[in-house]
Design an enzyme around this catalytic site. Sequence first.
Site, PDB file in Angstrom:
ATOM      1  N   CYS A 134     -25.695  12.224  18.116  1.00  0.00           N
ATOM      2  CA  CYS A 134     -26.114  12.136  16.722  1.00  0.00           C
ATOM      3  C   CYS A 134     -27.053  13.271  16.343  1.00  0.00           C
ATOM      4  CB  CYS A 134     -26.750  10.779  16.451  1.00  0.00           C
ATOM      5  SG  CYS A 134     -25.574   9.465  16.718  1.00  0.00           S
ATOM      6  N   GLY A 165     -32.203  35.619  38.356  1.00  0.00           N
ATOM      7  CA  GLY A 165     -31.870  35.983  36.984  1.00  0.00           C
ATOM      8  C   GLY A 165     -30.600  36.794  36.843  1.00  0.00           C
TER       9      GLY A 165
HETATM   10  C1  LIG Z   1     -35.352  30.049  37.223  1.00  0.00           C
HETATM   11  C2  LIG Z   1     -35.844  30.911  38.321  1.00  0.00           C
HETATM   12  C3  LIG Z   1     -34.954  31.549  39.166  1.00  0.00           C
HETATM   13  C4  LIG Z   1     -33.464  31.498  38.975  1.00  0.00           C
HETATM   14  O1  LIG Z   1     -33.042  32.071  37.796  1.00  0.00           O
HETATM   15  P1  LIG Z   1     -31.463  32.230  37.533  1.00  0.00           P
HETATM   16  O2  LIG Z   1     -31.391  32.836  36.192  1.00  0.00           O
HETATM   17  O3  LIG Z   1     -30.885  30.862  37.574  1.00  0.00           O
HETATM   18  O4  LIG Z   1     -30.917  33.083  38.620  1.00  0.00           O
HETATM   19  C5  LIG Z   1     -35.461  32.276  40.213  1.00  0.00           C
HETATM   20  N1  LIG Z   1     -36.783  32.371  40.429  1.00  0.00           N
HETATM   21  C6  LIG Z   1     -37.678  31.755  39.623  1.00  0.00           C
HETATM   22  C7  LIG Z   1     -39.112  31.891  39.914  1.00  0.00           C
HETATM   23  C8  LIG Z   1     -37.244  31.023  38.545  1.00  0.00           C
HETATM   24  O5  LIG Z   1     -38.132  30.418  37.756  1.00  0.00           O
END
Ligand SMILES: *Cc1c(COP(=O)(O)O)cnc(C)c1O
Length: 430
Positions: free
Chosen positions: A357, A244
């Site tokens: 569209c 994240g």
């Molecule tokens: C989507 C996700 C990530 C990666 O998130 P990013 O925002 O792309 O870094 C990591 N761990 C889990 C469990 C996720 O669902």
Amino acid sequence: MTITTGKTGHLTIGGADAVALAHKYQTPLVVYDVASIKEQIKRFKQVFEEQGVAYEVSYASKAFCALAIYQVIAELDCHTDVVSGGELATALKAGFPAGKISFHGNNKSMAELEFAVKAGVGAIIVDNFYEIELLKQVLQEQKATAKVILRVTPGISAHTHEYDQTGQVDSKFGFDLASGQADQALEELLKLEQIEVLGLHAHIGSQIFEVGGFELVGQKLMEVAHAWTQKYGYVAKVINVGGGFGIKYTAEDTPLAPEKFVEHIVKVIKQKANEFQMEVPEIWIEPGRSIVGPAGYSLYTVGSRKDLPDHLSYLAVDGGMGDNIRPALYQAKYTAVLANDPLKTATETVRLAGKYCESGDILVAKAALPETKPGDIVALLATGAYGYAMASNYNRNPRPAVVFVEDGKDKLVIKRETYADLLALDLPYK
Ligand SMILES: *Cc1c(COP(=O)(O)O)cnc(C)c1O
């Protein structure tokens, strides 16, 4: 979002001329600067190395899944996360070592679990009680063993600048901590001889700019690990704080550097280990967006234009929500530049519209650009995450091609779809 140009004044990507790439491969085209992908991974790894802690950087491949990316990631000795049988099949086909794959998902099917166990994935991130039952059956049938990590919902959620310590108990992912579900799951798993519980996982959100949420989640997971040692004599080897980590899409975005995130995560986990007199566990992180996002560019050719007396003009390009649904889906913002002359001063603000569209098919709501003419190439920056990965064939438009560039050399890694590809699954009714 540093913009580089070559002798011609055109935008360059990984040392290659973006306009030349657009002409060679046609548009819309997705181009990745491989050096940038590698650089981001190195930045995440560096701090762990300096701090002398055991760690894994596990690329969350849902951000961009293709043979080529798994090959690049594998070279850098990373782990990867997959969230479906399809992603797992792609990773294995790329030669990615199964032992370095973590399998995520809140509703893994029996077939997917069978596939994952048979392949020998390094960790199944167990999400719920139903999955434990399925996994039990699969392990019995295959007379196999599996390593699992328990995904918990820590009651912390984060998005960009805010995080929330009490909210987000209401999530579809993971075992709830507060109500004792996570304890119950551990109890069940510890009874199963065929399962080794490696540790704990939590993921608190995406596009996070600050470290506070990660510090909270690191502390929380360490507290749970400690409580489990006291209660069950169980010692967690792995603390996985998820992904994240935010990136810069526009000048307004101010995310922390990868190094800073890791520095703080390691610090709080070490502090907690010290406080509880525990060994420092392996720390795993799961960056997706921050690895491939900044490295990606979407190239489009400028087409029609609609000017209105009292509104921003619409400048249409030959792609849109089919190759990047993020602006339409959640008002994601991007920076657009004129690839023919990216340093030229902007003289107007237009709506960069797609060709699909839907009135909501606007790639950039306020794009500051110099004067453009049909045939010019426009580049959207930092489109490498959740762009191609979410691409569709809406309006029966073929999905774009994807090119990797390294040291100025381009390599086609996903072909552009053809009309024949679009029709490949259709069967006549009569
Ligand atoms: C989507 C996700 C990530 C990666 O998130 P990013 O925002 O792309 O870094 C990591 N761990 C889990 C469990 C996720 O669902």
